[in-house]
Design a protein around this motif. Sequence first.
Motif, PDB file in Angstrom:
ATOM      1  N   ARG A   1      36.583  37.257  41.556  1.00 14.07           N
ATOM      2  CA  ARG A   1      37.994  36.947  41.808  1.00 14.07           C
ATOM      3  C   ARG A   1      38.259  35.468  41.575  1.00 14.07           C
ATOM      4  O   ARG A   1      39.250  35.081  40.980  1.00 14.07           O
ATOM      5  CB  ARG A   1      38.385  37.318  43.244  1.00 14.07           C
ATOM      6  CG  ARG A   1      38.352  38.823  43.521  1.00 14.07           C
ATOM      7  CD  ARG A   1      39.151  39.172  44.772  1.00 14.07           C
ATOM      8  NE  ARG A   1      38.669  38.522  45.969  1.00 14.07           N
ATOM      9  CZ  ARG A   1      37.743  39.011  46.782  1.00 14.07           C
ATOM     10  NH1 ARG A   1      37.193  40.186  46.517  1.00 14.07           N
ATOM     11  NH2 ARG A   1      37.362  38.357  47.843  1.00 14.07           N
ATOM     12  N   LEU A   2      37.323  34.651  42.035  1.00 16.53           N
ATOM     13  CA  LEU A   2      37.489  33.209  41.872  1.00 16.53           C
ATOM     14  C   LEU A   2      37.516  32.820  40.401  1.00 16.53           C
ATOM     15  O   LEU A   2      38.336  32.015  39.966  1.00 16.53           O
ATOM     16  CB  LEU A   2      36.338  32.476  42.577  1.00 16.53           C
ATOM     17  CG  LEU A   2      36.385  32.485  44.100  1.00 16.53           C
ATOM     18  CD1 LEU A   2      35.056  32.017  44.669  1.00 16.53           C
ATOM     19  CD2 LEU A   2      37.505  31.583  44.596  1.00 16.53           C
ATOM     20  N   ILE A   3      36.624  33.411  39.635  1.00 19.26           N
ATOM     21  CA  ILE A   3      36.515  32.992  38.244  1.00 19.26           C
ATOM     22  C   ILE A   3      37.709  33.504  37.431  1.00 19.26           C
ATOM     23  O   ILE A   3      38.171  32.840  36.516  1.00 19.26           O
ATOM     24  CB  ILE A   3      35.149  33.420  37.656  1.00 19.26           C
ATOM     25  CG1 ILE A   3      34.825  32.618  36.402  1.00 19.26           C
ATOM     26  CG2 ILE A   3      35.067  34.891  37.347  1.00 19.26           C
ATOM     27  CD1 ILE A   3      33.818  31.557  36.652  1.00 19.26           C
TER      28      ILE A   3
ATOM     29  N   LYS B   1      44.278  29.947  35.531  1.00 23.43           N
ATOM     30  CA  LYS B   1      44.847  28.611  35.758  1.00 23.43           C
ATOM     31  C   LYS B   1      44.595  27.730  34.549  1.00 23.43           C
ATOM     32  O   LYS B   1      45.436  26.945  34.143  1.00 23.43           O
ATOM     33  CB  LYS B   1      44.234  27.967  37.004  1.00 23.43           C
ATOM     34  CG  LYS B   1      44.893  28.430  38.294  1.00 23.43           C
ATOM     35  CD  LYS B   1      44.268  27.705  39.473  1.00 23.43           C
ATOM     36  CE  LYS B   1      44.379  28.535  40.743  1.00 23.43           C
ATOM     37  NZ  LYS B   1      43.307  28.254  41.679  1.00 23.43           N
ATOM     38  N   ARG B   2      43.396  27.863  34.011  1.00 24.69           N
ATOM     39  CA  ARG B   2      43.042  27.016  32.873  1.00 24.69           C
ATOM     40  C   ARG B   2      43.837  27.377  31.633  1.00 24.69           C
ATOM     41  O   ARG B   2      44.111  26.526  30.798  1.00 24.69           O
ATOM     42  CB  ARG B   2      41.547  27.110  32.605  1.00 24.69           C
ATOM     43  CG  ARG B   2      40.744  26.363  33.657  1.00 24.69           C
ATOM     44  CD  ARG B   2      39.290  26.696  33.555  1.00 24.69           C
ATOM     45  NE  ARG B   2      38.670  26.051  32.417  1.00 24.69           N
ATOM     46  CZ  ARG B   2      37.926  24.957  32.497  1.00 24.69           C
ATOM     47  NH1 ARG B   2      37.731  24.385  33.663  1.00 24.69           N
ATOM     48  NH2 ARG B   2      37.394  24.433  31.433  1.00 24.69           N
ATOM     49  N   VAL B   3      44.186  28.666  31.502  1.00 27.60           N
ATOM     50  CA  VAL B   3      45.024  29.051  30.369  1.00 27.60           C
ATOM     51  C   VAL B   3      46.395  28.387  30.525  1.00 27.60           C
ATOM     52  O   VAL B   3      47.059  28.074  29.551  1.00 27.60           O
ATOM     53  CB  VAL B   3      45.172  30.591  30.297  1.00 27.60           C
ATOM     54  CG1 VAL B   3      46.163  30.981  29.223  1.00 27.60           C
ATOM     55  CG2 VAL B   3      43.835  31.247  30.020  1.00 27.60           C
TER      56      VAL B   3
ATOM     57  N   SER C   1      40.394  35.557  25.782  1.00 28.19           N
ATOM     58  CA  SER C   1      40.551  36.997  25.992  1.00 28.19           C
ATOM     59  C   SER C   1      41.718  37.282  26.929  1.00 28.19           C
ATOM     60  O   SER C   1      42.420  38.280  26.768  1.00 28.19           O
ATOM     61  CB  SER C   1      39.260  37.680  26.465  1.00 28.19           C
ATOM     62  OG  SER C   1      38.456  36.867  27.242  1.00 28.19           O
ATOM     63  N   PHE C   2      41.943  36.389  27.896  1.00 30.58           N
ATOM     64  CA  PHE C   2      43.095  36.584  28.775  1.00 30.58           C
ATOM     65  C   PHE C   2      44.400  36.336  28.026  1.00 30.58           C
ATOM     66  O   PHE C   2      45.348  37.107  28.137  1.00 30.58           O
ATOM     67  CB  PHE C   2      43.006  35.659  29.995  1.00 30.58           C
ATOM     68  CG  PHE C   2      42.290  36.304  31.146  1.00 30.58           C
ATOM     69  CD1 PHE C   2      42.939  37.214  31.960  1.00 30.58           C
ATOM     70  CD2 PHE C   2      40.964  36.012  31.406  1.00 30.58           C
ATOM     71  CE1 PHE C   2      42.274  37.831  33.016  1.00 30.58           C
ATOM     72  CE2 PHE C   2      40.294  36.619  32.448  1.00 30.58           C
ATOM     73  CZ  PHE C   2      40.951  37.534  33.257  1.00 30.58           C
TER      74      PHE C   2
END
Lengths: 119, 695
Positions: free
Chosen positions: A13-15, A21-23, A109-110
């Motif tokens: 879940r954290l990752i 967030k990074r996207v 991929s996200f």
Amino acid sequence: MRVMIVDDSTSMRLIVKRTLKRVGYDMEFMEADDGSVAYDKIGEYNPELVLCDWNMPIMNGIDFLKAIREEGNTVKFGFVTTESTAEMRAAAKEAGAQFLIAKPFTEESFEKALRPVIG
Amino acid sequence: MDEELEEFRAIFLDECLENIELLESGLMRMGEGDSDLDTVNEVFRAAHSIKGGASTFGFNPMAELTHHMETLLDEMRAERRPVVEEDVDLLLNALDLLQTILTAGGDDDSDHPDRASVQVKLEKSVANTGDISNDSDAAATKDVNTEVIDDAPTAISKLLIQFLPKPEFYKRGNDPLLLIREIARISSVESLRVSSRCSDWAAFDPSESFLEWVIQVSNVEKADILEIFEWVDTDCDLSVEEIPTEALPIDKAQAPLNVEVSGLEADKSKDVNAKDANTKESTPVTAQPTQNDSSKAAKKPAKPNQETSSIRIATDKIDHLINLVGELVITQSMLSRVSDSIDDIDRDSLRERVTDLEHNTRDLQESVMQVRMLPISSAFSRLPRLVRDLSKKLDKKVDLQLEGETTELDKTVLERMIDPLVHLVRNGLDHGLETTEERIAAGKSEVGILKLSARQASGSVVIEIKDDGKGINPERILTLARERGIVGEDEELSLEQINQLIFAPGFSTAEEVSDVSGRGVGMDVVRRNIVDLGGRVTVHSELGKGTLIEIKLPLSLAILDGQLVSVAGETYVIPILSIIETLELTKTEHSTVPERGEICQFRGEYLSMIRMASYFNHSGEKSENLVVVVDTHGKRVGLVVDQVIGQQQVVIKPLDKNYKNVSGLAGATIMSDGSVALIMDPTSIYESSYVAEAA
């Protein structure tokens, strides 16, 4: 955007959150550690997007998805899962998922999976 | 790697340990013939979780190994192959390896040379079912990257896309606009037209879908367009056709961009290419049930205890909380004392409130202490595996019985009890239980019984390890102890004392030192560990019938059941668990022996006595009325004190922050009157006294 992450693994879940967030998505996160918990909470959380693991101890992802679709919930729904066989993708699609992201995933991929779904 | 990712990794590694435990207990059950789908599923899920996380965090050796385990397990849970012992053994081997890799850090550098061979064995086992279609999901993993490219890429210049979403499309949260934007992102849109299939207002049904898009694009592969629609193609009527450049089907197709939005009155004769999609006004919703074995299997809870949700808290936070509550308890009892001495009209009402406070603090303290408590099952759970492996190795048949697994213990106590427990179980199997032949000869059943039980008894936890083996032979023990100089030639010992000798340092009775229970260095360490935790261990044995080892442990390390005593006007605390009995000095036979100092008689044996007033150099007035007999690492010794005051639970405060470890003291505590009382440590008192030197 309100996003519910359903996975029995805390680290996962954290990752997932970190990757989103990074996207650069502006998201508010809710979490559930099992499909059954997610099913109980989805009404209260009212998310716009669900990112869900496939295999979970009590209620798996696909049963969770079927259950909410049966109740007429139109939330955007995607799987984030380790396996990604053709059968699973077909089952996910038939149950009403919008995408399936295979682990290990990248930011790309996200992005790729989410663009047609949330823009 | 950044800090955040490092932290996630640590959490993942923690989860791995939990999953490894699940794997182990599940595989053990499978090894015992439990081929229940729930069990297989639970094991599969555990392997699967590790694999998912490992691949995400880049722990490749772990990911590969668990992938192979999972493939075999998947065959089992799909009931394509039976659960057989060889496969379970294979999986257990793989699990051991996984644990080794994990312990070494989990990453590429922690890889193990055996991994390849274990994986080959797993692969071979999977291949043996002869089911090639499910050979492995190595193919499926590849699938991830290639799944959409069903059609060979066709470099065609123009494509005509017709897209009519069905009502389900909208019911599943899809947005046609986003898909069209995606098309525009990857191709050059030459024309786009939206039309409605609703002829007039009377026919309009808001729950139906009427809008249709016809889009002509270029500079794109058909497969890329199909990929955009991959997840919705059953929820819409879709056609993506290559069109010859010379015969463009759309009116004004050559126009640069023609967006024509028709309203509800739109002319529906506009449809050019009469594809299948166009023949129906709308499609009725037909939900097709999905048959999927994972959905069947995972419906009901696999293990009830997984239902308790939990959060992770750093232990030091809890300890801080416990400490604060400890302070609160002290404040409360001080307040209670003050309220006793107040002479006022408000006194009754104050006392009432103080009593409430007392109840609340006690409840609060108990609840907070509870946070640190874990069921002993987490220590017991690793024993079935041990017993299974050992019994195979020793060729003994054993029925391991576990009882009271829900009994709770402090986390630290529990962790430090694991090694002693493992050692005692090994010992019981190796030295306690006989071989099958010996058992038959002795008229016993073939299968030996090893029973572990745990229970709470008045503020402490009792763990018993019981076997129905050959028992301890007191004559042999005594002979050996004399040979080894542990017991003097003329020293007479009671049966009980002889049995305790197995815990003496340097004692080993195995005829041949086996590689199972080692060289007899273990039992004294076992006792030391238990005593260091403030516990006690005793042995009872009957020759030919079996052995019972009883361990008594404190519930918690932060709170101690203490016996308050006074020594020359000072109050001290003696841990109750170490006290055997209290004697009146005047009624006890005692004398001074040149070699051993002062001794007294206690149940037929002579005990060394230590006068606590002189041990602690108190010069105050003393009465030295009582002898408190305590157990220290198996040696008994009498501590001479003035009086016993009462029993009380005390919060242990370590001294080592302000002083170095003071010999003879285990810590301090604050009494209800605010004064400080020191807690005696019988073991170090004995060891640092002249008595030990003399012996």
